[in-house]
Enzyme design. Structure first.
Site, PDB file in Angstrom:
ATOM      1  CB  SER A  53      -0.932   0.010   1.212  1.00  0.00           C
ATOM      2  OG  SER A  53      -0.207  -0.228   2.407  1.00  0.00           O
ATOM      3  CD  GLU A 123      -2.459  -8.757  -2.698  1.00  0.00           C
ATOM      4  OE1 GLU A 123      -3.075  -8.873  -3.778  1.00  0.00           O
ATOM      5  OE2 GLU A 123      -2.168  -7.654  -2.193  1.00  0.00           O
ATOM      6  CD  GLU A 190      -7.550  -5.376   1.559  1.00  0.00           C
ATOM      7  OE1 GLU A 190      -6.445  -5.952   1.457  1.00  0.00           O
ATOM      8  OE2 GLU A 190      -7.762  -4.208   1.169  1.00  0.00           O
TER       9      GLU A 190
END
Ligand code: KIV
Length: 272
Positions: A53, A123, A190
């Site tokens: 991020s 991920e 998430e």
């Protein structure tokens, strides 16, 4: 071990123990030395995530995809210099592990060798299992990340809540079990429905850390810049703002501008 040579207080083993004891796990992101040192000083943060991020909040990109391995290592090195007890997890950036487990291992080794962080995060579920396995075979702890996976934004096309439909929820449950069986020490979930988060947390022995996954998971993570109120434009329902630093900074900058323009700054006490 930390760069100071002292053993870390928060280990993968400790995190599993915390889950067993019902103690919630606290995780925050950091990308630079100063922010990381404040997080460290707050005492009580268990995991510092050097998240990709950084692409959004540090570099102003719309997605996390442009982040490079060199950039992640640079951010991780800055954070490692500041953080003593919390575990430091570093995101493997887009393109550094998908579809090629050898590349995944060499990316993870670079992060560990060049930053002295404690673990990596990636991920995906079934589709990245080969990479997870190979990284773990080198003794590098791996944190998974399921639900909304920002590196796949071009596949989804939107940042809306994931796994609301049964098929996607079933895949997420399957993937979380696969990651646990493979040896991941924790998984980030998430932006998924709270009851799904709670169900996965109940089924797995490893900790599930939520961001927009409700209160039934084993811990929470937020992007520091968002929870400190440094961004105005990012307002998902899961984001609780604990400060309004953007307003504070704007006021400070305005006062500085005013003082320089008026000649009030510097005064006699600020001169040599
Ligand atoms: O990159 C990041 O900051 C993350 C968190 C949102 C979990 O992956």
């Amino acid at each position: 071990m930390s760069v100071t040579g002292k053993s870390k207080v928060i280990t993968t083993h400790k995190l599993v123990e915390m889950k067993k004891q019902g103690e919630k796990i606290v995780m925050l992101t950091a990308y630079d030395y100063t922010m990381a040192s404040i997080i460290d000083e707050a005492l009580g943060v268990d995991i510092v995530l050097v998240g990709d991020s950084a692409a959004n909040v540090m570099a102003g990109h719309e997605t996390t995809l442009p982040m490079t391995l060199d950039q992640m290592i640079y951010h991780a090195q800055s954070v490692v210099r500041a953080v003593k007890n919390p575990m430091i997890v570093v995101d493997l950036p887009f393109g550094s592990y998908q579809g090629n487990s050898k590349k995944a291992l060499s990316s993870a080794i670079r992060i560990m060798k060049e930053s002295s962080a404690d673990a990596v995060k990636l991920e995906g579920g079934e589709e990245v299992l080969d990479s997870v396995r190979r990284i773990l075979s080198a003794g590098i702890p791996v944190m998974g990340h399921l639900g909304l996976m920002p590196q796949s934004i071009n596949k989804y096309g939107t940042y809306v809540v994931r796994a609301k439909e049964e098929e996607e929820a079933e895949k997420l449950i399957r993937d979380s079990h696969l990651l646990e069986e493979e040896g991941c020490f924790a998984i980030v979930l998430e932006k998924i429905p709270a009851d799904l988060g709670a169900r996965v947390a109940k089924e797995l022995a490893i900790p599930l850390i939520g961001i927009g996954a409700g209160g039934g998971v084993d811990g929470q993570v937020l992007v520091s810049h968002d929870m400190l109120g440094l961004n105005k434009s990012f307002t998902p329902r899961f984001l609780r703002r604990y400060a309004n630093l953007r307003e504070n900074m704007l006021e400070a900058f305005s006062n500085y501008i005013k003082d320089v323009k008026s000649g009030d700054f510097p005064d006699k006490s600020e001169e040599y």
